[in-house]
Scaffold this motif. Structure first.
Motif, PDB file in Angstrom:
ATOM      1  N   VAL A 176     -17.010  35.012 -19.132  1.00 45.35           N
ATOM      2  CA  VAL A 176     -17.692  36.241 -18.709  1.00 45.35           C
ATOM      3  C   VAL A 176     -17.787  37.268 -19.843  1.00 45.35           C
ATOM      4  O   VAL A 176     -18.865  37.846 -20.071  1.00 45.35           O
ATOM      5  CB  VAL A 176     -17.004  36.803 -17.444  1.00 45.35           C
ATOM      6  CG1 VAL A 176     -17.392  38.250 -17.193  1.00 45.35           C
ATOM      7  CG2 VAL A 176     -17.360  35.946 -16.226  1.00 45.35           C
TER       8      VAL A 176
ATOM      9  N   ALA B  39     -20.415  36.131 -22.259  1.00 44.07           N
ATOM     10  CA  ALA B  39     -21.753  36.286 -21.679  1.00 44.07           C
ATOM     11  C   ALA B  39     -22.273  37.700 -21.896  1.00 44.07           C
ATOM     12  O   ALA B  39     -23.444  37.903 -22.259  1.00 44.07           O
ATOM     13  CB  ALA B  39     -21.719  35.950 -20.191  1.00 44.07           C
TER      14      ALA B  39
ATOM     15  N   PRO C 202     -18.745  39.269 -12.709  1.00 47.14           N
ATOM     16  CA  PRO C 202     -19.971  38.649 -12.211  1.00 47.14           C
ATOM     17  C   PRO C 202     -20.710  39.616 -11.279  1.00 47.14           C
ATOM     18  O   PRO C 202     -20.091  40.455 -10.615  1.00 47.14           O
ATOM     19  CB  PRO C 202     -19.463  37.432 -11.438  1.00 47.14           C
ATOM     20  CG  PRO C 202     -18.095  37.167 -11.978  1.00 47.14           C
ATOM     21  CD  PRO C 202     -17.545  38.517 -12.311  1.00 47.14           C
TER      22      PRO C 202
ATOM     23  N   ASP D 221     -24.367  34.610 -12.994  1.00 45.84           N
ATOM     24  CA  ASP D 221     -23.720  33.299 -13.077  1.00 45.84           C
ATOM     25  C   ASP D 221     -24.395  32.399 -14.100  1.00 45.84           C
ATOM     26  O   ASP D 221     -23.726  31.624 -14.802  1.00 45.84           O
ATOM     27  CB  ASP D 221     -23.720  32.627 -11.703  1.00 45.84           C
ATOM     28  CG  ASP D 221     -22.572  33.093 -10.822  1.00 45.84           C
ATOM     29  OD1 ASP D 221     -21.755  33.914 -11.280  1.00 45.84           O
ATOM     30  OD2 ASP D 221     -22.486  32.628  -9.662  1.00 45.84           O
TER      31      ASP D 221
ATOM     32  N   THR E  90     -23.121  33.343 -17.389  1.00 50.49           N
ATOM     33  CA  THR E  90     -21.728  32.907 -17.547  1.00 50.49           C
ATOM     34  C   THR E  90     -21.647  31.431 -17.904  1.00 50.49           C
ATOM     35  O   THR E  90     -20.904  31.035 -18.815  1.00 50.49           O
ATOM     36  CB  THR E  90     -20.948  33.189 -16.254  1.00 50.49           C
ATOM     37  OG1 THR E  90     -20.895  34.599 -16.036  1.00 50.49           O
ATOM     38  CG2 THR E  90     -19.537  32.633 -16.328  1.00 50.49           C
TER      39      THR E  90
END
Length: 301
Positions: free
Chosen positions: A272, A275, A197, A248, A251
């Motif tokens: 993650v 993403a 992240p 975020d 995610t």
């Protein structure tokens, strides 16, 4: 690299696969096509304890002289992995977690029979308290800065290349770096993508600085990826990986897409890698994305 750092090898990963076989599940891979692009998903969220963390804990605790008891600190998943491994091996376990540890993870740790202690605002504060109570006959098991733990986590990558040998890259989420480091040992000349992240970037910051550094943590995935500093052992193995960052919002959208597309319910940290792939940041013909955990109270809508 410091002369005091002991790093595992690919042979250690292969040995770990034998050590953990009685305790860990061999999780399946799923081949799929999303938005016209092929990918492979490693369904590690189906592991005992709900994440890959059982592998490293089982290898560390079963691979040598067994301690009388085990003590650890965790944001949640490592603690559950240690508690699960300890229960399988008949060892008493004490797990320190920060006050912010999700209720689902804390409850599951206690359900194994381990003693749960909440302490401090961060993983680092919980770890300091845990270290202070380790006495004779006990072993403190670090979440990621331990060669045996890293080797155990690497068995995820070993299974991937055995079950899907045509993948050319493996994409993993990074907290303290144990899974990414073990993966890099296990997958040969394939590329390891290490995804974090944006506000939980211990590895990315260390690669920029050339050494592990402390970082601030603020992410929806912080309970699993909230290491404030990359481990020395993992960092020594991760200098050449591809480091990527995701937001975020990306995610959470990826987590929801995994449910909508495949009916796979995972925690934010496990989404993650997906993403990063959805955003087009993975340069690979057939990557394998590791869905690393499912320990969350989130229920699909």
């Amino acid at each position: 690299m410091s002369a005091t750092i002991s790093t595992p090898t690919s042979a250690d990963v292969r040995a770990a696969a034998t050590t953990i076989r009685p305790y860990a599940r061999r999780t399946p891979v799923l081949r799929a096509d999303v938005d016209g692009r092929p990918l492979v998903l490693k369904l590690e969220h189906l592991q005992r304890g709900g994440s890959f963390k059982l592998r490293g804990a089982a290898n560390a605790l079963a691979g040598g002289a067994r301690p009388e008891q085990v003590v650890t600190a965790s944001g949640g998943n490592h603690g559950l992995g240690v508690a699960t491994a300890a229960a399988l091996l008949g060892l008493p376990a004490t797990v320190y977690v920060p006050e912010s540890a999700p209720a689902a993870k804390a409850r599951r740790i206690e359900e194994t029979g381990a003693k749960l202690i909440r302490h401090g605002a961060t993983y680092a504060e919980a770890a300091e308290a845990a270290h202070a109570v380790v006495g004779p006959g006990a072993r403190y098991l670090h979440a990621y800065d331990d060669p045996a733990v890293v080797a155990g986590q690497g068995t995820v990558g070993l299974e991937i290349v055995e079950d899907a040998p045509d993948v050319d890259a493996v994409v993993v989420a990074v907290g303290g770096g144990g899974l990414a480091a073990g993966t890099s040992l296990a997958i040969g000349d394939r590329t390891t993508y290490a995804v974090e992240p944006e506000n939980c970037r211990a590895l990315n910051a260390a690669l920029e600085a050339g050494e592990p550094v402390d970082v601030e943590i603020d992410s929806i995935a912080a309970s699993a990826l909230g290491a404030t500093r990359i481990g020395d052992v993992p960092f020594s193995l991760l200098r050449d990986v591809r480091s990527l960052l995701v937001g975020d919002d990306e995610t959470l959208a990826a987590r929801d897409r995994l449910w909508d597309e495949f009916r796979l319910a995972v925690e934010p940290a496990a989404a993650v890698p997906f993403a990063a792939w959805l955003a087009g940041r993975i340069d690979a013909e057939l990557p394998c994305l590791v869905l690393c955990g499912a320990n969350a109270d989130w229920l699909p809508g």
